[in-house]
Design an enzyme around this catalytic site. Structure first.
Site, mmCIF file in Angstrom:
data_model
loop_
_atom_site.group_PDB
_atom_site.id
_atom_site.type_symbol
_atom_site.label_atom_id
_atom_site.label_comp_id
_atom_site.label_asym_id
_atom_site.label_seq_id
_atom_site.Cartn_x
_atom_site.Cartn_y
_atom_site.Cartn_z
ATOM 1 C CB SER A 140 -0.883 0.020 1.250
ATOM 2 O OG SER A 140 -1.399 1.325 1.424
ATOM 3 C CG HIS A 154 -3.847 -1.813 -1.540
ATOM 4 N ND1 HIS A 154 -4.902 -2.691 -1.747
ATOM 5 C CD2 HIS A 154 -4.219 -1.023 -0.499
ATOM 6 C CE1 HIS A 154 -5.860 -2.432 -0.870
ATOM 7 N NE2 HIS A 154 -5.481 -1.424 -0.094
ATOM 8 C CG ASP A 195 -5.057 1.948 1.341
ATOM 9 O OD1 ASP A 195 -5.995 1.125 1.222
ATOM 10 O OD2 ASP A 195 -3.928 1.635 1.740
ATOM 11 C CG MET A 214 -8.628 6.458 2.963
ATOM 12 S SD MET A 214 -7.804 6.454 4.558
ATOM 13 C CE MET A 214 -6.794 4.970 4.430
ATOM 14 C CG HIS A 271 -9.150 -0.562 -0.076
ATOM 15 N ND1 HIS A 271 -8.486 -0.752 1.115
ATOM 16 C CD2 HIS A 271 -10.480 -0.737 0.202
ATOM 17 C CE1 HIS A 271 -9.367 -1.020 2.059
ATOM 18 N NE2 HIS A 271 -10.578 -1.004 1.549
ATOM 19 C CG MET A 305 -11.340 2.293 2.534
ATOM 20 S SD MET A 305 -9.760 2.333 3.409
ATOM 21 C CE MET A 305 -8.663 2.595 2.045
ATOM 22 C CG MET A 344 -11.272 -3.941 5.528
ATOM 23 S SD MET A 344 -9.832 -3.369 4.598
ATOM 24 C CE MET A 344 -8.971 -2.394 5.831
ATOM 25 C CG ASP A 367 -5.711 -3.341 3.390
ATOM 26 O OD1 ASP A 367 -4.668 -2.999 3.965
ATOM 27 O OD2 ASP A 367 -6.399 -2.579 2.685
HETATM 28 C C1 DX5 Z 1 -6.327 0.922 5.971
HETATM 29 C C2 DX5 Z 1 -5.777 0.667 4.584
HETATM 30 C C3 DX5 Z 1 -4.594 -0.250 4.537
HETATM 31 C C4 DX5 Z 1 -3.419 0.251 5.267
HETATM 32 C C5 DX5 Z 1 -2.392 -0.809 5.381
HETATM 33 O O1 DX5 Z 1 -7.443 1.708 5.872
HETATM 34 O O2 DX5 Z 1 -6.776 0.087 3.790
HETATM 35 O O3 DX5 Z 1 -4.251 -0.550 3.192
HETATM 36 O O4 DX5 Z 1 -2.861 1.371 4.684
HETATM 37 O O5 DX5 Z 1 -1.353 -0.278 6.148
HETATM 38 P P1 DX5 Z 1 -0.602 -1.121 7.258
HETATM 39 O O6 DX5 Z 1 0.026 -2.281 6.529
HETATM 40 O O7 DX5 Z 1 0.367 -0.162 7.801
HETATM 41 O O8 DX5 Z 1 -1.630 -1.588 8.232
HETATM 42 ZN ZN ZN Z 2 -6.290 -0.778 1.731
#
Ligand code: DX5
Ligand code: ZN
Length: 226
Positions: free
Chosen positions: A13, A38, A40, A42, A71, A73, A142, A180
């Site tokens: 990620s 990956h 993320d 948000m 991903h 969110m 998750m 994840d």
């Molecule tokens: C959390 C994300 C993850 C996160 C993983 O909301 O979806 O992808 O960044 O990071 P680590 O490996 O540090 O938990």
């Molecule tokens: Zn993620």
């Protein structure tokens, strides 16, 4: 418990990367042997954090040949699925909890030309995806509550991983079973034994004292039980 998977996919990620030099970080990930990137995404609403959108991903697309997965969110992901596909993501994952019409959303991802992924928050039961397995190319369990990198792995999710494994196997699905959150060389074997084959890792990759290649290699070895 499942036997170790025959092969695993390591998907770092970039949430934990240096955002001021994302292109270089992506090239370094490829050189380090990562399988997939990956992203993320948000929105500050579905999760209490705000990250990146399609223009940043599109700008980074030329930096590597590695497949990109988004991903999402975010609330109302239907509004943005096509944008992430156009930005260069070959997999787009939406959250069960953000989709009123999950069947329609997963179909829309495939119609936009990407593989369709569905993510489950820690509290969300596996039954919520039982009737859409045929539309899933990836199921993401998750192992933290989404929103931030660097959180602690929730080991009780391993029972859920095993449940998803059984659901996919019963349906004859070859969808990726991804985890994840809190994935490190210490936690990855538990998730792999429960049936996961695709592993997202942020802080354990970018924060590894010996660099990205060592981090990716350690994760792969630990997941394969070698
Ligand atoms: C959390 C994300 C993850 C996160 C993983 O909301 O979806 O992808 O960044 O990071 P680590 O490996 O540090 O938990
Ligand atoms: Zn993620």
């Amino acid at each position: 418990m499942s036997p170790p998977p025959a092969s695993v996919t390591i998907a770092p990620s970039v949430l934990s990367a240096d955002f001021s030099r994302l292109g270089e970080e992506l090239a370094a990930l490829a050189a380090a042997g990562a399988d997939r990137v990956h992203w993320d995404v948000m929105d500050g609403v579905f999760v209490p954090n705000l990250t990146i959108g399609p223009p940043v991903i599109a700008a980074c697309r030329p930096a590597t040949d590695l497949p990109f997965e988004a991903h999402l969110m975010i609330v109302e992901p239907d509004r943005y699925v096509a944008d992430y596909v156009e930005a260069g993501c070959s997999t787009v994952t939406v959250h069960v909890e953000a989709c009123t019409h999950l069947h329609r959303t997963l179909s829309a991802v495939r119609e936009a030309g990407a593989r369709a992924g569905v993510a489950l928050n820690p509290h969300t039961p596996v039954a919520s995806i039982a009737h859409v397995v045929d539309l899933c190319d990836l199921v993401l369990v998750m192992t933290v509550n989404p929103g931030f990198g660097g959180q602690r792995y929730i080991a009780t999710m391993e029972a859920k991983i095993a449940e998803v494994r059984a659901l996919l196997d019963a349906a004859g699905s070859d969808a990726d079973l991804e985890v994840d959150g809190g994935i490190s060389a210490r936690t990855i074997a538990g998730a792999a034994s429960a049936g996961a084959d695709t592993f997202v890792s942020g802080s354990a990759v970018f924060g590894h004292p010996d660099g990205l290649a060592t981090a990716v290699d350690e994760l792969r070895r630990a997941a394969l039980g070698s």
